[in-house]
Design a protein around this motif. Structure first.
Motif, PDB file in Angstrom:
ATOM      1  N   ILE A  39       0.834  -1.208   0.000  1.00 32.20           N
ATOM      2  CA  ILE A  39       0.000   0.000   0.000  1.00 32.20           C
ATOM      3  C   ILE A  39       0.863   1.250   0.000  1.00 32.20           C
ATOM      4  O   ILE A  39       0.593   2.209  -0.728  1.00 32.20           O
ATOM      5  N   ARG A  49     -11.895   8.586  -2.269  1.00 32.65           N
ATOM      6  CA  ARG A  49     -11.834   8.097  -3.646  1.00 32.65           C
ATOM      7  C   ARG A  49     -11.683   6.574  -3.654  1.00 32.65           C
ATOM      8  O   ARG A  49     -12.251   5.884  -4.475  1.00 32.65           O
ATOM      9  N   GLU A  50     -10.900   6.102  -2.709  1.00 29.36           N
ATOM     10  CA  GLU A  50     -10.723   4.652  -2.602  1.00 29.36           C
ATOM     11  C   GLU A  50     -12.060   3.975  -2.295  1.00 29.36           C
ATOM     12  O   GLU A  50     -12.356   2.892  -2.776  1.00 29.36           O
ATOM     13  N   ASN A  92     -14.508   4.640  -5.741  1.00 30.34           N
ATOM     14  CA  ASN A  92     -14.236   3.964  -7.015  1.00 30.34           C
ATOM     15  C   ASN A  92     -14.134   2.452  -6.867  1.00 30.34           C
ATOM     16  O   ASN A  92     -13.747   1.761  -7.796  1.00 30.34           O
ATOM     17  N   GLY A  93     -14.495   1.955  -5.693  1.00 35.47           N
ATOM     18  CA  GLY A  93     -14.635   0.510  -5.538  1.00 35.47           C
ATOM     19  C   GLY A  93     -13.370  -0.230  -5.163  1.00 35.47           C
ATOM     20  O   GLY A  93     -13.403  -1.421  -4.880  1.00 35.47           O
ATOM     21  N   THR A  94     -12.229   0.498  -5.152  1.00 38.44           N
ATOM     22  CA  THR A  94     -10.991  -0.222  -4.856  1.00 38.44           C
ATOM     23  C   THR A  94     -10.926  -0.669  -3.403  1.00 38.44           C
ATOM     24  O   THR A  94     -10.345  -1.701  -3.096  1.00 38.44           O
ATOM     25  N   GLU A 138     -13.437  -1.677  -1.602  1.00 37.53           N
ATOM     26  CA  GLU A 138     -14.235  -2.894  -1.527  1.00 37.53           C
ATOM     27  C   GLU A 138     -13.484  -4.062  -2.168  1.00 37.53           C
ATOM     28  O   GLU A 138     -13.484  -5.177  -1.658  1.00 37.53           O
ATOM     29  N   ARG A 139     -12.818  -3.757  -3.275  1.00 33.53           N
ATOM     30  CA  ARG A 139     -12.041  -4.785  -3.948  1.00 33.53           C
ATOM     31  C   ARG A 139     -10.940  -5.308  -3.034  1.00 33.53           C
ATOM     32  O   ARG A 139     -10.674  -6.498  -2.973  1.00 33.53           O
ATOM     33  N   LEU A 140     -10.316  -4.384  -2.312  1.00 28.44           N
ATOM     34  CA  LEU A 140      -9.247  -4.798  -1.395  1.00 28.44           C
ATOM     35  C   LEU A 140      -9.794  -5.643  -0.262  1.00 28.44           C
ATOM     36  O   LEU A 140      -9.105  -6.498   0.276  1.00 28.44           O
ATOM     37  N   MET A 141     -11.054  -5.377   0.098  1.00 25.82           N
ATOM     38  CA  MET A 141     -11.655  -6.146   1.173  1.00 25.82           C
ATOM     39  C   MET A 141     -12.001  -7.564   0.716  1.00 25.82           C
ATOM     40  O   MET A 141     -12.407  -8.396   1.503  1.00 25.82           O
ATOM     41  N   ALA A 142     -11.877  -7.822  -0.592  1.00 28.66           N
ATOM     42  CA  ALA A 142     -12.044  -9.186  -1.092  1.00 28.66           C
ATOM     43  C   ALA A 142     -10.706  -9.913  -1.124  1.00 28.66           C
ATOM     44  O   ALA A 142     -10.625 -11.048  -1.554  1.00 28.66           O
ATOM     45  N   THR A 143      -9.657  -9.250  -0.679  1.00 32.56           N
ATOM     46  CA  THR A 143      -8.344  -9.895  -0.590  1.00 32.56           C
ATOM     47  C   THR A 143      -8.066 -10.195   0.882  1.00 32.56           C
ATOM     48  O   THR A 143      -8.793  -9.717   1.749  1.00 32.56           O
ATOM     49  N   LEU A 184      -6.183  -8.901   2.753  1.00 31.60           N
ATOM     50  CA  LEU A 184      -5.671  -7.722   3.452  1.00 31.60           C
ATOM     51  C   LEU A 184      -6.477  -7.470   4.726  1.00 31.60           C
ATOM     52  O   LEU A 184      -7.703  -7.449   4.700  1.00 31.60           O
ATOM     53  N   TYR A 223     -17.185  -2.311   5.413  1.00 25.83           N
ATOM     54  CA  TYR A 223     -16.881  -2.962   4.146  1.00 25.83           C
ATOM     55  C   TYR A 223     -16.654  -4.454   4.286  1.00 25.83           C
ATOM     56  O   TYR A 223     -16.861  -5.217   3.367  1.00 25.83           O
ATOM     57  N   ARG A 224     -16.166  -4.861   5.432  1.00 21.75           N
ATOM     58  CA  ARG A 224     -15.966  -6.284   5.650  1.00 21.75           C
ATOM     59  C   ARG A 224     -15.956  -6.527   7.137  1.00 21.75           C
ATOM     60  O   ARG A 224     -15.255  -5.851   7.877  1.00 21.75           O
TER      61      ARG A 224
END
Lengths: 242, 341
Positions: free
Chosen positions: B6, B171-172, B175-177, B179-184, B186, B338-339
């Motif tokens: 990050i 912005r994070e 723009n969905g990033t 949430e996307r990171l919360m699918a990893t 991390l 988010y998670r």
């Protein structure tokens, strides 16, 4: 690979406040198949795959992925997820986006470089890898998102509407790609609201208003409903006809 | 390590976005420069008209005291007062002087009164003793900018970091990033730590440059150690960073993030010591306890104006550290949106 199906959804419900978004859904996804979740937008497909991916938690019931109760960070390492919207960093290049996600999954050094090169070649973006992503077309972004979801060689790949807003030629190539990935042993769950795409799935789950109304192979479902097309079958199971 | 991933990403993004980079560093310097020009300008020279009865000696003394003096008839003086061409009209009724002030600008009023008083005082017999003044802190040529300056440095560091951190993290989210990171895999704390370190590197550079510019470039009063100034500005920046991230959770877009400025940032300016709070109601004054900028400004003033060492700023340092940690923990909790895991 364990004898259990890689994805088991048991009597899962999800509520947001009082609104029931997923209502008592049970299904298994078998190893090495492409399982399609078919339903109109708002049916709850995204909520269901988000729970399978470990981002959301079920209000009731259990979800097991690769033997672990979700959400589970260990299992999430072995899941690849492609969200409905392209979650990319526009100011960074494709390569930098991939390097970032690869490091998040713990890929480093030579291994990281190899995987990135392979995946870029797979989605045909090798020549554009040094362009900032905000210059990419919609289709290129989708392909890059797919490549990122595949970076860490996941055992389970979850794709939320991977082909939405993509031209037919590209859609064709993405499905061909998914088929190749499946043949290498990856279990794939894909959501779609496009009926003809559903035909390409090994098995289908039809979702309407949060309920699973039918599960089976596309031809099986058509036969059972006595319908010519998947769309007609969907209408039959959904109770619109008969 | 995932945190480093990050950090590297944030640094890369920063270098792509040169404008934001410039905003973080150049904008605070520019405003400090403007403030310096406004507050450190020449002393105001009042324009005083005198009647013909005013003795020449008084006129000379007024000029000595820095006033622009001209002789006018009463009629002309009235007209010029009305047109704001002069600040005051001085006449003599016998031996008693009488001043008519234009009156709408307090700065001009004060300047006129000071000049007039000085002029008449110097004509009076000398007092038998003269008052000797010693400055415990500061000096006779300390400008008001020297007193505001430390607060302003703290404020600008806080404000710009708050804004940029808030918008970046927002912005994070949008723009969905995120949430996307919360699918990893991390972890939530890794996300927060990555942001704190990545942005922290930039805010360190930013805080150093701003402090250096104010102290060396604008020649702001500096009695204590530069290292302590850096320590405090850095801590303020980290607090602003964590707070900006946290509040971005409650904003849905950039405009809503801006709406936090009058709610969160501006009140801190009023309470942080830019204005004297002693005349304020006790309970209202105690609000400043919850404002990070209060501690930062207090410490910066102790260092820069009063030249104090660590023992004087220790409490401020710990409180700022505490704020930062608190906001970081709250950030980790807020990411649960988010998670859950």
């Amino acid at each position: 690979m364990s004898v259990h199906p890689p994805i088991q959804v048991e009597r899962v419900s999800k509520r947001f406040g009082k609104k029931v978004v997923i209502d008592d859904v049970s299904l298994d996804v078998r190893a090495g198949e492409i399982f399609g979740l078919l339903g109109p937008s708002g049916a709850g497909k995204t909520t269901l795959v988000r729970m399978i991916a470990g981002i959301d938690q079920a209000s009731e019931g259990t979800i097991r992925v690769l033997g672990a109760n979700m959400p589970n960070l260990g299992a999430m390492k072995r899941i690849g997820f492609m969200a409905q919207s392209d979650a990319l960093y526009g100011e960074l290049t494709a390569l930098e986006n991939m390097q970032f996600f690869a490091s998040i999954y713990g890929l480093r050094g030579k291994k990281q470089k190899e995987r990135i090169d392979d995946m870029l070649a797979l989605v045909n973006l090798t020549d554009d890898r040094k362009k900032p992503v905000h210059q990419y077309s919609g289709g290129m972004k989708r392909r890059l998102s797919l490549a990122i979801a595949l970076l860490h060689e996941p055992d389970v790949l979850i794709l939320d509407e991977p082909t939405v807003g993509i031209d037919p030629v590209l859609r064709q190539s993405i499905w061909a790609e998914l088929e190749r990935i499946r043949q290498r042993g990856t279990t794939i769950v894909v959501t779609t609201h496009v009926m003809d795409e559903a035909e390409k799935c090994g098995r289908l789950g039809m979702i309407r208003e949060g309920r699973l109304i039918a599960v089976g192979r596309p031809d099986e479902l058509k036969q059972k409903a006595g319908a010519e097309t998947i769309e007609q079958a969907f209408l039959t199971f959904g109770g619109a006809r008969r | 390590m995932r945190v480093m991933a990050i950090v590297v990403r944030i640094i890369r993004q920063f270098f792509r976005d040169k404008r934001t980079l410039a905003l973080m560093i150049v904008a605070p310097m520019f405003i400090l420069l403007l403030m310096d020009l406004v507050f450190n300008g020449e002393q105001y020279k009042p324009a005083i008209a005198v009647s013909e009865h005013v003795p020449d000696m008084v006129v000379d003394k007024l000029k000595e005291a820095g006033a622009k003096v001209k002789e006018l008839s009463e009629q002309q003086a009235r007209e010029q007062l009305d047109d704001q061409d002069i600040d005051a009209w001085l006449e003599m009724n016998g031996s008693a002087p009488h001043v008519t002030l234009e009156g709408s600008d307090p700065t001009a009023n004060q300047a006129v009164m000071a000049a007039v008083q000085q002029a008449f005082q110097s004509m009076a017999p000398k007092p038998p003793f003269q008052l000797k003044t010693t400055y415990w802190h500061g000096s006779s040529d300390m400008a008001s900018f020297d007193y505001f300056g430390p607060v302003l440095i703290g404020f600008f560091v806080f404000f710009f970091v708050f804004l940029i951190a808030g918008v970046s993290f927002l912005r994070e989210r949008t723009n969905g990033t995120l949430e996307r990171l919360m699918a990893t895999p991390l972890r939530r704390w890794e996300m927060v730590a990555g942001y704190m370190i990545g942005f922290g590197l930039f805010t360190t550079i930013q805080a150093s440059l701003i402090s250096w510019f104010a102290i060396d470039g604008l020649d702001m009063m500096m009695e204590g150690s530069f290292g302590y100034v850096l320590l405090i500005t850095f801590l303020l920046a980290m607090t602003a960073l964590a707070l900006g991230m946290l509040l971005s959770a409650f904003a849905n877009n950039e405009l809503q993030m801006m709406q936090f400025i009058p709610l969160v940032v501006v009140p801190q300016v009023f309470f942080s010591g830019l204005f004297n709070l002693d005349t304020m109601e006790e309970w209202l004054r105690s609000l400043s306890v919850i404002m990070p900028l209060t501690y930062g400004a207090d410490a910066l003033r102790d260092i820069m104006v009063r030249g104090k060492g660590f023992s004087a700023i220790a409490v401020d340092v710990y409180v700022l550290l505490g704020f930062t940690l608190l906001f970081m923990v709250l950030n980790v909790v807020a990411l649960k949106k988010y998670r859950k895991l």
